[in-house]
Write a protein that holds these residues in place. Structure first.
Motif, PDB file in Angstrom:
ATOM      1  N   ASN A 179       0.796  -1.226   0.000  1.00 13.66           N
ATOM      2  CA  ASN A 179       0.000   0.000   0.000  1.00 13.66           C
ATOM      3  C   ASN A 179       0.830   1.277   0.000  1.00 13.66           C
ATOM      4  OD1 ASN A 179      -2.398  -1.511   0.084  1.00 13.66           O
ATOM      5  ND2 ASN A 179      -2.300  -1.668   2.316  1.00 13.66           N
ATOM      6  N   PHE A 180       2.074   1.175   0.479  1.00 14.00           N
ATOM      7  CA  PHE A 180       2.949   2.347   0.527  1.00 14.00           C
ATOM      8  C   PHE A 180       4.347   1.961   0.031  1.00 14.00           C
ATOM      9  CE2 PHE A 180      -0.343   2.904   3.683  1.00 14.00           C
ATOM     10  CZ  PHE A 180      -0.718   4.233   3.559  1.00 14.00           C
ATOM     11  N   PRO A 181       4.463   1.553  -1.231  1.00 15.08           N
ATOM     12  CA  PRO A 181       5.779   1.141  -1.738  1.00 15.08           C
ATOM     13  C   PRO A 181       6.791   2.282  -1.671  1.00 15.08           C
ATOM     14  CG  PRO A 181       4.197   1.425  -3.534  1.00 15.08           C
ATOM     15  CD  PRO A 181       3.409   1.489  -2.258  1.00 15.08           C
ATOM     16  N   LYS A 182       7.972   1.973  -1.182  1.00 20.43           N
ATOM     17  CA  LYS A 182       8.977   3.013  -0.983  1.00 20.43           C
ATOM     18  C   LYS A 182       9.430   3.633  -2.301  1.00 20.43           C
ATOM     19  CE  LYS A 182      10.761   1.433   3.454  1.00 20.43           C
ATOM     20  NZ  LYS A 182      11.957   1.114   4.256  1.00 20.43           N
ATOM     21  N   SER A 183       9.308   2.890  -3.368  1.00 20.26           N
ATOM     22  CA  SER A 183       9.711   3.427  -4.672  1.00 20.26           C
ATOM     23  C   SER A 183       8.784   4.554  -5.126  1.00 20.26           C
ATOM     24  CB  SER A 183       9.707   2.312  -5.717  1.00 20.26           C
ATOM     25  OG  SER A 183       8.406   1.736  -5.822  1.00 20.26           O
ATOM     26  N   THR A 184       7.581   4.593  -4.559  1.00 19.94           N
ATOM     27  CA  THR A 184       6.579   5.576  -4.975  1.00 19.94           C
ATOM     28  C   THR A 184       6.308   6.621  -3.904  1.00 19.94           C
ATOM     29  OG1 THR A 184       5.492   3.865  -6.296  1.00 19.94           O
ATOM     30  CG2 THR A 184       4.219   5.861  -5.843  1.00 19.94           C
ATOM     31  N   PHE A 185       6.303   6.204  -2.644  1.00 21.71           N
ATOM     32  CA  PHE A 185       5.888   7.082  -1.554  1.00 21.71           C
ATOM     33  C   PHE A 185       7.092   7.519  -0.721  1.00 21.71           C
ATOM     34  CE2 PHE A 185       2.147   4.624  -2.617  1.00 21.71           C
ATOM     35  CZ  PHE A 185       1.139   5.572  -2.592  1.00 21.71           C
ATOM     36  N   TYR A 186       7.320   8.819  -0.720  1.00 25.13           N
ATOM     37  CA  TYR A 186       8.349   9.411   0.142  1.00 25.13           C
ATOM     38  C   TYR A 186       7.714  10.564   0.906  1.00 25.13           C
ATOM     39  CZ  TYR A 186      12.226  12.197   1.798  1.00 25.13           C
ATOM     40  OH  TYR A 186      13.070  12.910   2.615  1.00 25.13           O
TER      41      TYR A 186
END
Length: 264
Positions: A179-186
């Motif tokens: 739900n909060f992939p690090k590649s997308t969500f910073y």
């Protein structure tokens, strides 16, 4: 909208207003909010603004009673729909302290356009204040809390903020990468208030805090310390975060910490 008018009063809780019979605040006269929780332009009940799609999936839980609590932060009147029937629909002391800190240090924190996620947003006061101060906010909590959270965010930020806050489900420790992939969500900031109390998910909470913090992320955590387990959590927290005590509020037993994840 009346809740976005500036005021010279001191920040904090202003008082209580009447509740509506079905648990909803009255819709704005110009037609912004409907009782199904959606937002529509005046005079057009069929068109929904695309930017509001993420905030239109939830409706408040049908508790027996809601009240309207009034607050003032960042020069804005904020109306929060609360209910004592759930921990997640009440503004707790840590939220008040964190809002006060954000307001007083907005320039120093450089919140304008900052990417912000709130853990355990509850009725949404902290997320609203962060949004009013210019942040791009994602407010998260458990599924049964999201309806009231969504409503309060719409009520207080629609047409009032540069970035409309988003609402997302977040169950601590579960499906984080999905739900909060690090590649997308910073996130520049992760905010949390009164998320530590007498419950059985403290290890999952800490794991969630660690997961959401990447290099450069600052975690701001305000909490009322009530139990020995709260201090035990703080000890574990300090093992994985470089932690600074920013403020104490003796009258409410709240401590406010700034934390950065250790990478050594």
């Amino acid at each position: 909208m009346d809740v976005c008018l500036s005021s010279e009063q001191q920040p904090g809780r202003l008082g209580k207003g009447p509740s509506t019979p079905d648990g909803w605040l009255e819709a704005e006269e110009e037609g912004d909010l409907h009782k199904d929780g959606t937002s529509r332009p005046p005079g057009d009940s069929n068109k929904i603004e695309p930017s509001l799609q993420s905030l239109q999936k939830f409706i408040p839980t049908d508790y027996a009673s809601y009240t309207q609590e009034h607050y003032l932060f960042a020069g804005k009147k904020i109306v929060i729909q609360e209910s004592i029937e759930s921990y997640g629909t009440v503004v707790w002391p840590g939220a008040m302290a964190l809002c006060q800190y954000l307001e007083e240090h907005a320039e120093e924190l450089n919140l304008q356009d900052a990417k912000i996620l709130e853990i355990g947003a509850g009725p949404g006061l902290v997320s609203i204040v962060a949004s009013v101060l210019g942040g791009q906010v994602t407010a998260t909590d458990l599924p049964d809390v999201l309806g009231n959270l969504q409503y309060n965010l719409l009520k207080n930020t629609l047409k009032c903020t540069a970035h409309l806050p988003e609402v997302k489900e977040l169950v601590w420790g579960e499906d984080l990468e999905q739900n909060f992939p690090k590649s997308t969500f910073y996130y520049d900031y992760v905010l949390a208030s009164d998320v530590v109390y007498h419950h059985y998910f403290l290890d999952k909470l800490l794991a969630t805090m660690v997961y959401l913090c990447q290099p450069g992320t600052v975690l701001l955590w305000a909490n009322k310390f009530r139990f020995s387990t709260d201090y035990e959590f703080l000890d574990k927290f300090k093992q994985v975060f470089d932690t600074t005590l920013l403020a104490e509020f003796p009258e409410s037993s709240v401590k406010l910490f700034k934390a950065v994840l250790r990478w050594d």
